[in-house]
Design a protein around this motif. Structure first.
Motif, short mmCIF file in Angstrom:
data_model
loop_
_atom_site.label_atom_id
_atom_site.label_comp_id
_atom_site.label_asym_id
_atom_site.label_seq_id
_atom_site.Cartn_x
_atom_site.Cartn_y
_atom_site.Cartn_z
N ARG A 60 0.82 -1.21 0.00
CA ARG A 60 0.00 0.00 0.00
C ARG A 60 0.87 1.27 0.00
O ARG A 60 0.53 2.26 0.66
CB ARG A 60 -0.93 0.00 1.21
N VAL A 61 1.96 1.23 -0.73
CA VAL A 61 2.82 2.41 -0.87
C VAL A 61 2.03 3.51 -1.58
O VAL A 61 1.31 3.25 -2.55
CB VAL A 61 4.10 2.07 -1.65
N THR A 62 2.16 4.74 -1.08
CA THR A 62 1.39 5.84 -1.65
C THR A 62 2.22 7.11 -1.70
O THR A 62 3.18 7.27 -0.93
CB THR A 62 0.11 6.10 -0.82
N GLY A 63 1.84 7.99 -2.59
CA GLY A 63 2.47 9.30 -2.67
C GLY A 63 1.64 10.37 -2.00
O GLY A 63 1.95 11.56 -2.10
N GLU A 64 0.58 9.97 -1.30
CA GLU A 64 -0.30 10.92 -0.64
C GLU A 64 0.41 11.61 0.53
O GLU A 64 1.40 11.12 1.06
CB GLU A 64 -1.56 10.21 -0.14
N HIS A 65 -0.15 12.74 0.92
CA HIS A 65 0.42 13.54 2.00
C HIS A 65 0.33 12.77 3.32
O HIS A 65 -0.69 12.16 3.64
CB HIS A 65 -0.36 14.85 2.12
N VAL A 66 1.41 12.80 4.09
CA VAL A 66 1.45 12.13 5.40
C VAL A 66 0.48 12.81 6.35
O VAL A 66 0.49 14.04 6.50
CB VAL A 66 2.88 12.17 5.98
N THR A 67 -0.36 12.02 6.99
CA THR A 67 -1.32 12.56 7.96
C THR A 67 -0.81 12.48 9.39
O THR A 67 -1.25 13.24 10.25
CB THR A 67 -2.66 11.80 7.87
N HIS A 68 0.08 11.53 9.67
CA HIS A 68 0.64 11.34 11.01
C HIS A 68 2.13 11.09 10.86
O HIS A 68 2.54 10.14 10.20
CB HIS A 68 -0.02 10.14 11.70
N PHE A 134 -4.23 1.27 5.96
CA PHE A 134 -5.54 0.64 5.91
C PHE A 134 -6.69 1.65 5.85
O PHE A 134 -7.76 1.44 6.43
CB PHE A 134 -5.73 -0.30 7.11
N GLY A 135 -6.44 2.76 5.14
CA GLY A 135 -7.49 3.75 4.96
C GLY A 135 -7.72 4.65 6.15
O GLY A 135 -8.59 5.53 6.12
N ARG A 136 -6.92 4.48 7.22
CA ARG A 136 -7.12 5.28 8.43
C ARG A 136 -6.07 6.37 8.61
O ARG A 136 -6.26 7.28 9.42
CB ARG A 136 -7.11 4.38 9.67
N ALA A 137 -4.98 6.29 7.87
CA ALA A 137 -3.90 7.27 8.00
C ALA A 137 -2.91 7.05 6.87
O ALA A 137 -2.93 6.01 6.19
CB ALA A 137 -3.20 7.13 9.35
N VAL A 138 -2.06 8.04 6.68
CA VAL A 138 -0.91 7.91 5.77
C VAL A 138 0.31 8.26 6.61
O VAL A 138 0.38 9.34 7.21
CB VAL A 138 -1.04 8.87 4.58
#
Length: 207
Positions: A60-68, A134-138
């Motif tokens: 689930r590697v992503t380029g989305e902005h880190v939320t935590h 798992f859809g709860r954080a990045v």
């Protein structure tokens, strides 16, 4: 702690789980634990969800902005009175018992002997990436590994206590978990409580 060191720590913890599982008798699997309503098999089924989940997380590697930015930040949110650790407590407990009935002992122990180590090997190749938790954080993969370390240490202690064993946990895992737990607590409250300068309702910071 660099991600490679965190992965080595997690690997050592899961190896300790694997070694313990090989020695368990039918009587051991049925022993009660200090977690209400869970015997050893239910506790194990819950803990085994982490190596299984990690095998999914490394995909689930992503380029989305880190939320935590840290494991502590996400765990603090989860353990807030309105967080999922509290609102989903009964569901998690039921899930542990259900998985204990659903899966064979070989399937439960295989998570620590096979699935977990394979996922760690993948994570080593990924290095410093960001993952969708798992859809709860990045968050950074290294911080997700820290959550795995914390879970493995806490529940290994639960397991060893249930089996009547003296705690024997890899030192790096204990040290890292202590750091994560300390960072969850408000700093001033933690320092004053730890030094006996104030009596607060600080603990537990993680349930």
């Amino acid at each position: 702690m660099p991600i490679d060191d965190r992965l080595s720590t997690l690997d050592a913890l899961w190896a300790a789980w694997a070694a313990t599982g090989k020695a368990l008798t039918d009587e051991d699997w049925a022993r009660p634990t200090r977690l209400d309503g869970w015997d050893v098999r239910a506790l194990w089924a819950h803990a085994a969800g982490w190596p299984f989940g990690f095998s999914i997380l490394v995909g689930r590697v992503t380029g989305e902005h880190v939320t935590h930015e840290s494991a502590a930040a996400l765990l603090a949110e989860f353990n807030h009175p309105t967080g999922i650790a509290n609102t989903m407590r009964d569901r998690v407990a039921d899930s542990g018992r259900e998985d204990a009935r659903k899966y064979s002992l070989d399937q439960l122990t295989d998570q620590f002997t096979s699935a977990g180590p394979a996922a760690i090997a993948v994570a080593r190749k990924l290095g410093e990436v960001t993952v969708d938790y798992f859809g709860r954080a990045v968050l950074p993969l290294a911080e997700a590994v820290s959550i795995g370390i914390t879970e493995a240490v806490i529940h290994l202690l639960d397991l060893q206590r249930a089996l009547g064993l003296e705690p024997e946990v890899p030192a790096a895992g204990l040290a890292h978990t202590a750091v994560v737990l300390a960072r969850i607590a408000p700093p001033i409250d933690f320092i004053e409580a730890a030094t006996g300068r104030a009596s607060t309702d600080l603990f537990p910071v993680l349930s």
